[in-house]
Design an enzyme around this catalytic site. Structure first.
Site, PDB file in Angstrom:
ATOM      1  N   GLU A 231      -8.727   0.170  -2.838  1.00  0.00           N
ATOM      2  CA  GLU A 231      -9.576   0.082  -1.657  1.00  0.00           C
ATOM      3  C   GLU A 231     -10.399   1.357  -1.510  1.00  0.00           C
ATOM      4  O   GLU A 231      -9.955   2.436  -1.904  1.00  0.00           O
ATOM      5  CB  GLU A 231      -8.727  -0.066  -0.386  1.00  0.00           C
ATOM      6  CG  GLU A 231      -7.868  -1.291  -0.330  1.00  0.00           C
ATOM      7  CD  GLU A 231      -7.075  -1.345   0.967  1.00  0.00           C
ATOM      8  OE1 GLU A 231      -6.559  -2.444   1.280  1.00  0.00           O
ATOM      9  OE2 GLU A 231      -6.961  -0.313   1.658  1.00  0.00           O
TER      10      GLU A 231
ATOM     11  N   HIS B  48      -3.982  -4.565   7.814  1.00  0.00           N
ATOM     12  CA  HIS B  48      -4.052  -3.475   8.785  1.00  0.00           C
ATOM     13  C   HIS B  48      -3.134  -3.774   9.964  1.00  0.00           C
ATOM     14  O   HIS B  48      -3.378  -4.681  10.751  1.00  0.00           O
ATOM     15  CB  HIS B  48      -5.468  -3.198   9.294  1.00  0.00           C
ATOM     16  CG  HIS B  48      -5.614  -1.769   9.767  1.00  0.00           C
ATOM     17  ND1 HIS B  48      -6.031  -0.748   8.942  1.00  0.00           N
ATOM     18  CD2 HIS B  48      -5.353  -1.186  10.955  1.00  0.00           C
ATOM     19  CE1 HIS B  48      -6.054   0.395   9.598  1.00  0.00           C
ATOM     20  NE2 HIS B  48      -5.623   0.160  10.829  1.00  0.00           N
ATOM     21  N   ASP B  49      -2.067  -3.001  10.050  1.00  0.00           N
ATOM     22  CA  ASP B  49      -1.076  -3.086  11.119  1.00  0.00           C
ATOM     23  C   ASP B  49      -0.287  -4.388  11.130  1.00  0.00           C
ATOM     24  O   ASP B  49       0.340  -4.728  12.139  1.00  0.00           O
ATOM     25  CB  ASP B  49      -1.715  -2.856  12.494  1.00  0.00           C
ATOM     26  CG  ASP B  49      -2.060  -1.389  12.729  1.00  0.00           C
ATOM     27  OD1 ASP B  49      -1.667  -0.549  11.901  1.00  0.00           O
ATOM     28  OD2 ASP B  49      -2.720  -1.088  13.739  1.00  0.00           O
TER      29      ASP B  49
ATOM     30  N   GLY C 239       1.025  -1.318   4.314  1.00  0.00           N
ATOM     31  CA  GLY C 239       1.477   0.012   3.914  1.00  0.00           C
ATOM     32  C   GLY C 239       2.271   0.709   4.996  1.00  0.00           C
ATOM     33  O   GLY C 239       3.489   0.872   4.892  1.00  0.00           O
ATOM     34  N   HIS C 240       1.599   1.122   6.062  1.00  0.00           N
ATOM     35  CA  HIS C 240       2.231   1.997   7.046  1.00  0.00           C
ATOM     36  C   HIS C 240       3.511   1.395   7.622  1.00  0.00           C
ATOM     37  O   HIS C 240       4.577   2.039   7.605  1.00  0.00           O
ATOM     38  CB  HIS C 240       1.236   2.307   8.173  1.00  0.00           C
ATOM     39  CG  HIS C 240       1.762   3.267   9.179  1.00  0.00           C
ATOM     40  ND1 HIS C 240       1.789   4.629   8.969  1.00  0.00           N
ATOM     41  CD2 HIS C 240       2.301   3.065  10.413  1.00  0.00           C
ATOM     42  CE1 HIS C 240       2.320   5.231  10.026  1.00  0.00           C
ATOM     43  NE2 HIS C 240       2.634   4.307  10.907  1.00  0.00           N
TER      44      HIS C 240
ATOM     45  N   ARG D 237      -9.159   8.553  -1.025  1.00  0.00           N
ATOM     46  CA  ARG D 237     -10.280   9.072  -0.253  1.00  0.00           C
ATOM     47  C   ARG D 237     -10.821  10.321  -0.931  1.00  0.00           C
ATOM     48  O   ARG D 237     -10.133  10.949  -1.739  1.00  0.00           O
ATOM     49  CB  ARG D 237      -9.852   9.345   1.184  1.00  0.00           C
ATOM     50  CG  ARG D 237      -9.661   8.044   1.980  1.00  0.00           C
ATOM     51  CD  ARG D 237      -9.245   8.311   3.413  1.00  0.00           C
ATOM     52  NE  ARG D 237      -9.388   7.120   4.247  1.00  0.00           N
ATOM     53  CZ  ARG D 237      -8.484   6.152   4.342  1.00  0.00           C
ATOM     54  NH1 ARG D 237      -7.381   6.229   3.645  1.00  0.00           N
ATOM     55  NH2 ARG D 237      -8.690   5.110   5.125  1.00  0.00           N
TER      56      ARG D 237
ATOM     57  N   THR E 169      -7.786   6.465   9.312  1.00  0.00           N
ATOM     58  CA  THR E 169      -7.520   5.163   8.714  1.00  0.00           C
ATOM     59  C   THR E 169      -8.720   4.256   8.980  1.00  0.00           C
ATOM     60  O   THR E 169      -9.536   4.547   9.859  1.00  0.00           O
ATOM     61  CB  THR E 169      -6.226   4.538   9.293  1.00  0.00           C
ATOM     62  OG1 THR E 169      -5.916   3.339   8.577  1.00  0.00           O
ATOM     63  CG2 THR E 169      -6.372   4.238  10.772  1.00  0.00           C
TER      64      THR E 169
ATOM     65  N   ASN F 107       0.859  -1.184   0.000  1.00  0.00           N
ATOM     66  CA  ASN F 107       0.000   0.000   0.000  1.00  0.00           C
ATOM     67  C   ASN F 107       0.897   1.236   0.000  1.00  0.00           C
ATOM     68  O   ASN F 107       1.686   1.439   0.929  1.00  0.00           O
ATOM     69  CB  ASN F 107      -0.895  -0.020   1.241  1.00  0.00           C
ATOM     70  CG  ASN F 107      -1.914   1.103   1.243  1.00  0.00           C
ATOM     71  OD1 ASN F 107      -1.605   2.239   0.898  1.00  0.00           O
ATOM     72  ND2 ASN F 107      -3.133   0.811   1.660  1.00  0.00           N
TER      73      ASN F 107
ATOM     74  N   HIS G 140      -5.585   3.495  -1.654  1.00  0.00           N
ATOM     75  CA  HIS G 140      -6.869   3.753  -1.001  1.00  0.00           C
ATOM     76  C   HIS G 140      -7.193   5.233  -1.164  1.00  0.00           C
ATOM     77  O   HIS G 140      -6.959   6.038  -0.256  1.00  0.00           O
ATOM     78  CB  HIS G 140      -6.789   3.369   0.476  1.00  0.00           C
ATOM     79  CG  HIS G 140      -8.098   3.377   1.186  1.00  0.00           C
ATOM     80  ND1 HIS G 140      -8.413   2.479   2.183  1.00  0.00           N
ATOM     81  CD2 HIS G 140      -9.190   4.171   1.055  1.00  0.00           C
ATOM     82  CE1 HIS G 140      -9.634   2.732   2.637  1.00  0.00           C
ATOM     83  NE2 HIS G 140     -10.115   3.761   1.969  1.00  0.00           N
TER      84      HIS G 140
ATOM     85  N   ARG H 132       4.595  18.411   0.742  1.00  0.00           N
ATOM     86  CA  ARG H 132       5.498  19.438   0.222  1.00  0.00           C
ATOM     87  C   ARG H 132       5.056  19.999  -1.124  1.00  0.00           C
ATOM     88  O   ARG H 132       5.489  21.058  -1.540  1.00  0.00           O
ATOM     89  CB  ARG H 132       6.917  18.852   0.104  1.00  0.00           C
ATOM     90  CG  ARG H 132       8.004  19.835  -0.257  1.00  0.00           C
ATOM     91  CD  ARG H 132       8.271  20.828   0.851  1.00  0.00           C
ATOM     92  NE  ARG H 132       9.335  21.749   0.488  1.00  0.00           N
ATOM     93  CZ  ARG H 132      10.626  21.579   0.810  1.00  0.00           C
ATOM     94  NH1 ARG H 132      10.992  20.514   1.507  1.00  0.00           N
ATOM     95  NH2 ARG H 132      11.533  22.462   0.460  1.00  0.00           N
TER      96      ARG H 132
ATOM     97  N   HIS I 244      -4.012  11.763   0.331  1.00  0.00           N
ATOM     98  CA  HIS I 244      -2.774  11.053  -0.024  1.00  0.00           C
ATOM     99  C   HIS I 244      -2.853  10.623  -1.489  1.00  0.00           C
ATOM    100  O   HIS I 244      -2.459  11.385  -2.364  1.00  0.00           O
ATOM    101  CB  HIS I 244      -2.463   9.896   0.930  1.00  0.00           C
ATOM    102  CG  HIS I 244      -3.640   9.162   1.475  1.00  0.00           C
ATOM    103  ND1 HIS I 244      -4.534   8.479   0.689  1.00  0.00           N
ATOM    104  CD2 HIS I 244      -4.052   8.992   2.751  1.00  0.00           C
ATOM    105  CE1 HIS I 244      -5.444   7.906   1.444  1.00  0.00           C
ATOM    106  NE2 HIS I 244      -5.194   8.201   2.711  1.00  0.00           N
TER     107      HIS I 244
END
Length: 237
Positions: free
Chosen positions: A70, A190-191, A213-214, A45, A100, A7, A43, A18, A50
């Site tokens: 997603e 997720h996580d 992702g994160h 939104r 999130t 992700n 994903h 920036r 992002h």
């Protein structure tokens, strides 16, 4: 083999902070593919904080691996997916102002809505996955809605992992068995991280895809992107 879909939302977050095109989201996605990732996840939104909608079109034009989009199936999102026709769409019930995703669908309550949306995507040949909590009933109703796969929301597993991996993974194993018994494909996300991914994969060896992702992007700050992807792939062997 369980596929790794990276992700790249956080890459877009850094770019947008920036302005300009540094880091280049498309180039990072191509590098992820080059380094061994078998898919790219985005994903978008509604506020495009992002991933931007234009990024989705740009990525579709160049990606060689699976492309997973997603999002909450509102009209704007649905139009994007139907135009782009990714390999997979993952339906996530997040509100516009959520930082999130933090819960899966109540697939029983939303059965009629999900059945209609899933039907539209499947008519266009788009594999459809539904984001659900690790509950057998939610998996069962995703199957009734016509989903091809479910994606298990794994934050509860990640949060409980340090205390007791065995306890943390137990409901996910049961939900995964339910999905398999119903003929559903299985994703997870997720996580998930280098700390907890290997154990989950050892307990649920039939996961089709993990979307990360994160944690992966954070690890890449220290290890570099190529080495990070290598280590995540090692967890999935």
């Amino acid at each position: 083999m369980t596929k790794l879909s990276v992700n790249i939302n956080k890459v877009a977050t850094l770019r947008n902070a920036r302005g300009g095109n540094n880091p280049d989201v498309v180039q990072v996605a191509l590098d992820c593919e080059k380094f061994g990732a078998q898919g790219i996840t985005v994903h978008p939104r509604p506020d495009e904080r992002h991933i931007r909608y234009q990024d989705v079109y740009d990525l579709k034009a160049v990606l060689r691996t699976e492309f997973n989009i997603e999002g909450n199936p509102v009209d704007k999102f649905n139009d994007l997916v139907l135009k782009v026709r990714p390999t997979q769409v993952t339906l996530v019930p997040d509100a516009p102002d959520q930082i999130t995703s933090n819960a899966g669908w109540d697939t029983k309550k939303n059965l009629s809505f999900l059945t209609e949306i899933i039907g539209e995507f499947k008519e266009k040949g788009i594999r459809t996955s539904v984001f659900v909590n690790a509950e057998a009933e939610m998996v069962e109703y995703a199957a009734k809605a016509g989903a091809d796969r479910v994606e298990l929301y794994t934050e509860p597993y990640a949060s409980a992992y340090a205390g007791s991996p065995e306890v943390a993974v137990r409901p996910f194993v049961e939900a995964a068995r339910t999905a398999r018994s119903l003929g559903l494909g299985l994703n997870a996300g997720h996580d998930l991280s280098l700390e907890n991914l290997k154990y989950m994969h050892e307990q649920i060896g039939w996961i089709d895809e993990v979307s990360i992702g994160h944690a992966l992007i954070c690890d890449a700050l220290y290890l570099g992107l190529e080495e990070t992807i290598k280590r995540y792939l090692e967890c999935l062997k």
